[in-house]
Motif scaffolding. Structure first.
Motif, short mmCIF file in Angstrom:
data_model
loop_
_atom_site.label_atom_id
_atom_site.label_comp_id
_atom_site.label_asym_id
_atom_site.label_seq_id
_atom_site.Cartn_x
_atom_site.Cartn_y
_atom_site.Cartn_z
N LEU A 100 0.83 -1.21 0.00
CA LEU A 100 0.00 0.00 0.00
C LEU A 100 0.86 1.25 0.00
CD1 LEU A 100 -2.73 1.39 0.21
CD2 LEU A 100 -2.63 1.09 2.71
N GLN A 101 1.93 1.25 0.81
CA GLN A 101 2.78 2.43 0.88
C GLN A 101 3.48 2.69 -0.46
OE1 GLN A 101 2.78 -0.07 3.04
NE2 GLN A 101 1.87 0.90 4.88
N GLU A 102 3.90 1.62 -1.11
CA GLU A 102 4.56 1.81 -2.41
C GLU A 102 3.60 2.37 -3.44
OE1 GLU A 102 5.87 -2.09 -3.13
OE2 GLU A 102 7.53 -2.02 -1.73
N ALA A 103 2.37 1.86 -3.45
CA ALA A 103 1.39 2.37 -4.40
C ALA A 103 1.10 3.84 -4.15
CB ALA A 103 0.10 1.54 -4.30
N GLN A 104 1.03 4.23 -2.86
CA GLN A 104 0.80 5.64 -2.56
C GLN A 104 1.98 6.51 -3.01
OE1 GLN A 104 -0.24 4.86 1.69
NE2 GLN A 104 -1.99 6.20 1.30
N GLN A 105 3.18 5.99 -2.85
CA GLN A 105 4.35 6.74 -3.29
C GLN A 105 4.36 6.91 -4.81
OE1 GLN A 105 7.80 4.80 -1.76
NE2 GLN A 105 7.42 5.37 0.37
N ILE A 106 4.00 5.85 -5.53
CA ILE A 106 4.03 5.92 -6.99
C ILE A 106 3.04 6.95 -7.50
CG2 ILE A 106 3.50 4.62 -9.09
CD1 ILE A 106 4.66 2.16 -7.71
N LEU A 107 1.83 6.95 -6.96
CA LEU A 107 0.81 7.90 -7.42
C LEU A 107 0.82 9.21 -6.65
CD1 LEU A 107 -2.38 5.77 -8.20
CD2 LEU A 107 -0.63 6.63 -9.73
N VAL A 147 -0.03 9.90 -3.52
CA VAL A 147 -1.31 10.05 -2.83
C VAL A 147 -1.07 9.89 -1.34
CG1 VAL A 147 -3.60 9.07 -2.53
CG2 VAL A 147 -2.60 9.20 -4.80
N SER A 148 -1.49 10.89 -0.57
CA SER A 148 -1.33 10.80 0.88
C SER A 148 -2.56 10.20 1.54
CB SER A 148 -1.05 12.20 1.45
OG SER A 148 -2.08 13.10 1.10
N LYS A 149 -3.75 10.56 1.04
CA LYS A 149 -5.02 10.02 1.55
C LYS A 149 -5.69 9.24 0.44
CE LYS A 149 -5.78 13.83 4.81
NZ LYS A 149 -6.72 14.89 5.25
#
Length: 1017
Positions: free
Chosen positions: A948-955, A957-959
């Protein structure tokens, strides 16, 4: 008993290659000639690039895991019409050109610099050379065709041995028989002729070939008596015919394919007798077996191509993979790649099959020009293709001796040759032009200056990546439908080529109507929407409209030309009430509108005036005429032209505009083959011809240029086109820098540039245009992607001229006064220029561990890291704070760059194992820390390969907001598109990250529903 022999090629299959084997990132050109546009020897491939007179050179085979690097050879001052490799010397290349000359080049081994001068020059001919081919048995003998003339040359003496006569029209093809004794020709007069050039210059045999005079081609079979021709019949159907020279009155057999405007390019392998037919602009290859004994043309297989074919060539038989039963290899030239297509005969045993691979002609010539001309018919010694019999004897032609290596080239260096992944190689600069006065200036290197002051270290990068424009990533977009004017009816869409079709200022747009009386509709741009079905507000002209223009100093004044006397109209850029008009009497008249009188009349034109343009300072007037000349006038000094020079060759139409602060003239027109082209002239030396010529495409409409003097960008499109070309113009080499073009789904009827004040500078919008369709008018915006849009991009928006206020009156200008326009800053009061923005340190970005968990080799990771570094450095012309190298010594900067690259390569190997351990630890900790939902999330991470953290970093997205996820996904997917410098690999990461975040949203929604349900009792 069956009298037909079963063919050993009946199960032949064409195997489409993997993209890794493509030679990608090239820019092939479309040349309207009789050639195939690509040729191959056993070592090299040569093909027509998109630059006139320039060939791309690339190794045929790769070595190891390195990329094959395409280099460029500046051959001629005009288009290369045909090319051929020597059948004996893999590095001897002959080229023919529209500049009427033929040249022989000694190409070096891969990794060495290309020659800057040809070894031999043949010609010039009276017209452009269409066909050029080496003799199959004698070294140094060639046949050429130019216009109605066919010549046999002794290249060593640079003189023709004979000239073959009797052609009644343009020769479309000339080919040697396999034994080198005869020459066969096809001609536009529909005749097929056979010559014995050593016996007599007249044709020994001739016959009617095809009933249509369109492009005919000819190839000989392995038997001297038989040949194959392609052409069209009366019904415009493509057909193939097999001929026997002993019974030449009619074809042995014929085959009709289909109805298509595309001419067929035949390729025939004399040993296997397999015939490949390819149509330029199509996506299919046909393969037939030629059986002269029966006679028959038997279909073998068909191959569908992934991209449109622009040219095609056969790889010599000595370069085939015989142990894999590869009986043919075809090279397909597309717009962006060279694609090798292999034809295989399936066999179970992995061994050498003598029935498929008989002995073939070797690479040692049988005779020289003198012996052959004296009557020698000695044939080339044949060699076995069995791997145990290799290597074959080599031969180096004495026509162009090999050059001695320079001391730098003698040093061992790593050269980028290989075929591991050609799609990731450095692409050539998007546009390069040849100067007619220096046709070979591109030979040794592609590096050039772009007129921008650069440091030595930056110039070293330019030598690697080539010059580029800061507008290369420009994005053209049609604005929202709410800004369109729709329900247009009764428009006159057939205005002459000298007119833009409609005109607009910042308030209104004027369009001619089809109704009688020359009516002109006038619409308010500030009132978009659907027009009522009632009649439009119109002006009555009295005659059909040929051209119209708004007064730049009075938005309420419209000048209209009619068919009785006027071609085109142009207002003076600085003086009020001064108008120039071109007339049917071949004169230019300059009017004082305030007095309503003609003041000046310019003479010297001998045919229709295609276009005229005022210089930016209003002192001179330039014209382009159907008589093939450009002229510059000083209207207040003399009615005769001040300068005169050669213009476009074609007489279909042309336009002219002043560019580069009035130092140059840009002309759009046609060449003699109806190909659209751009010509750039120096305004100080018109008679010396164009500085550069750029061929674009073949289309019926004249390109209409719209020039922005602030950015030096020109937008070019024609009526009925769907594409708008965008180029930055420079007064010195490379002259044209190509930017992203704008493409629309349907053709437009007109395209004009609005004043600079209509641009939204906050969105880095550097141009706004109006696009006229059949029933609507749409605004199109051109924007430049920038990182820090909160600052005013002062490098994109210099002070602009106040073009809506006159500097002089008509009386003052006619009296000899001159002036300069007032300049206006486009900077909004609340924005700070980006050049004054505070310098920011580079943000540290944590790389996702998924980048290391992919199943890739260390070599692939090294290449990705180096490609990313160079891609960032490629944006060097954007003057953003983070791209500046001020305060760093140049030698130190170069040393640091080398250290960064070396350290980056070393870090990747060590980081792999460490990142793998951290990922497993993080995944396990995350699974233990959460409940049942945590197990579901961890399972989703395992399935998608991303946490999940990697996907948020790629896009970024914080929330977890669906709106934010979708917005960032669309942005990142677009900016990583391969057409703008990204890659499919990065796009796939973005897609997987979006899927992982959507799965997490689904898990959270399920948790919320379970919490809201009442507990069971």
């Amino acid at each position: 008993m069956n009298r037909f022999k079963v063919s050993k090629f009946r199960h032949t299959e064409a195997r489409p290659p993997r993209r890794e084997t493509w030679i990608s990132d090239i820019r092939a050109g479309t040349v309207p000639s009789c050639g195939n546009h690509i040729k191959a020897s056993c070592s090299l491939i040569a093909f027509n690039s998109d630059r006139p007179g320039v060939l791309g050179i690339v190794p045929l085979e790769g070595q190891g895991e390195d990329k094959r690097h395409v280099t460029h050879l500046g051959c001629h001052s005009d288009l290369v019409t045909d090319l051929d490799f020597s059948p004996f010397d893999d590095f001897l290349l002959a080229t023919a050109s529209a500049d009427r000359t033929m040249k022989l080049w000694r190409l070096p081994a891969p990794g060495r610099a290309l020659p800057s001068e040809p070894g031999l020059v043949l010609g010039p001919e009276d017209v452009q050379v269409e066909v050029l081919q080496f003799h199959p048995t004698a070294d140094g003998v060639l046949v050429s065709a130019a216009g109605k003339t066919v010549k046999v040359w002794d290249a060593a003496k640079q003189q023709p041995l004979t000239e073959l006569a009797a052609h009644g029209d343009l020769v479309q093809g000339a080919t040697w028989s396999r034994d080198g004794a005869l020459v066969g020709t096809t001609c536009k007069d529909k005749q097929l002729r056979i010559f014995d050039p050593r016996a007599k210059p007249e044709a020994s045999q001739s016959t009617w070939a095809h009933e249509n005079s369109r492009d005919g081609r000819l190839v000989w079979t392995g038997i001297q008596e038989h040949l194959v021709s392609t052409g069209f019949n009366k019904m415009h159907e493509r057909e193939v015919k097999l001929w026997d020279t002993r019974l030449f009155s009619s074809a042995c057999t014929s085959l009709t394919l289909d109805t298509s405007p595309r001419s067929l390019m035949p390729l025939l392998d004399p040993d296997s007798r397999l015939l490949v037919l390819a149509g330029k602009g199509e996506s299919q290859l046909y393969c037939y077996e030629v059986a002269p004994e029966q006679p028959a043309l038997s279909p073998v297989t068909q191959c569908l191509l992934e991209s449109v074919l622009q040219g095609v060539a056969l790889v010599p038989r000595r370069a085939l993979a015989v142990m894999g039963c590869e009986v043919l290899r075809v090279l397909q030239l597309s717009d962006t790649a060279v694609v090798p297509i292999s034809y295989h005969v399936p066999r179970k045993a992995v061994e050498f099959h003598e029935d498929l691979f008989p002995d073939t002609a070797g690479c040692v010539p049988a005779s020289d020009p003198h012996a052959w001309w004296a009557g020698s018919n000695q044939q080339v010694q044949r060699v076995s293709l069995h791997p145990a019999c290799r290597p074959h004897p080599s031969f180096t032609s004495h026509l162009v001796p090999p050059a001695e290596p320079t001391p730098e080239e003698a040093q061992p260096t790593e050269t980028p040759v290989g075929d591991a992944d050609p799609s990731e190689g450095f692409s050539s600069p998007p546009s390069w032009l040849t100067s007619p006065s220096t046709p070979s200036s591109l030979g040794p290197s592609l590096s050039s200056t772009s007129g921008i002051s650069t440091s030595p270290s930056q110039r070293s990068l330019q030598s690697l990546l080539g010059p580029s424009s800061k507008f290369r990533h420009a994005q053209g977009t049609v604005l929202h439908r709410d800004s369109h004017i729709t329900n247009l009816k009764g428009l006159n869409l057939t205005t002459p080529g000298e007119s833009d079709g409609f005109c607009a200022n910042w308030q209104r747009v004027a369009m001619p109507l089809l109704s009688s009386g020359g009516q002109v509709a006038v619409l308010e741009l500030r009132k978009p929407g659907r027009l009522p079905d009632t009649a439009l507000p119109t002006l009555q002209n009295g005659a059909a409209v040929t051209d119209l223009a708004w007064d730049p100093f009075d938005p309420h004044h419209l000048a209209v030309g009619h068919t009785e006397k006027i071609y085109s109209l142009r207002f003076h850029p600085l003086a009020a009430d001064v108008l120039a008009s071109s007339s049917y009497d071949l004169t230019i008249r300059i009017w004082d509108l305030k007095a309503g009188a003609e003041r000046l009349r310019l003479q010297g034109h001998r045919d229709q005036i295609f276009g005229l343009a005022w210089s930016p300072d209003g002192r001179q007037l330039a014209t382009v005429c159907k008589d093939g000349h450009l002229r510059i006038y000083e209207p207040r000094g003399s009615p005769e032209p001040l300068q005169e020079g050669p213009g476009p060759e074609g007489a279909r139409g042309a336009r002219i505009v002043w560019v580069c602060d009035g130092h140059c003239l840009l002309v759009s027109g046609f060449d003699s083959r109806s190909e659209r082209q751009l010509l750039l002239y120096s305004a100080e030396a018109l008679a010396s011809g164009p500085l550069a010529v750029l061929g674009l495409d073949v289309a019926p409409s004249t390109l209409l240029p719209s020039y922005d003097p602030d950015t030096r960008l020109v937008l070019l499109t024609g009526k009925g086109d769907t594409r708008v070309f965008l180029y930055e113009l420079l007064p010195e080499a490379p002259f044209f820098l190509e930017c992203n073009s704008f493409t629309s789904p349907d053709p437009h009827k007109g395209f004009i540039l609005l004043p600079k004040t209509e641009c939204d500078v906050r969105e880095v919008e550097f141009a706004r245009c109006l696009r006229l369709r059949q029933t609507s008018l749409e605004p199109v915006t051109f924007r430049l992607p920038r990182v820090r849009k909160e600052f005013f991009q002062d490098d994109v928006f210099p002070d602009t001229a106040v073009s809506w206020e006159p500097v002089l009156s008509a009386e003052a200008w006619l009296g000899g006064a001159n002036g300069q326009p007032r300049l206006l800053s486009l900077q909004p009061p609340d924005m700070t220029p980006v050049s004054q923005a505070p310098r920011e340190g580079p943000a540290r970005r944590a790389l996702s561990s998924a980048l290391y968990l992919e199943e890739k080799s260390d070599q692939q990771k090294k290449e990705e890291l180096l490609s990313a570094m160079v891609a960032k450095l490629g944006n060097r012309v954007d003057p953003l704070p983070q791209d500046s190298f001020e305060g760093v010594d140049e030698d130190e900067w170069a040393k640091y760059l080398a250290q960064i690259i070396v350290m980056g390569v070393q870090v990747v190997g060590r980081a792999f194992a460490r990142a793998l351990q951290q990922e497993f630890a993080a995944s396990r900790a995350a699974a233990d820390a959460r409940g049942r939902a945590g197990h579901q999330s961890a399972a989703a991470s395992n399935l998608s390969g991303l946490s999940l953290q990697e996907a948020q970093q790629i896009l970024n997205v914080s929330k977890l907001s669906p709106e934010e996820i979708q917005k960032n996904y669309e942005h990142l997917f677009k900016v990583n598109d391969k057409s703008v410098g990204g890659s499919f690999y990065l796009q796939s990461k973005v897609v997987r990250a979006k899927e992982r975040l959507e799965e997490e949203l689904r898990i959270q929604a399920q948790e919320d529903r379970e919490r809201e349900q009442p507990p069971k009792t």
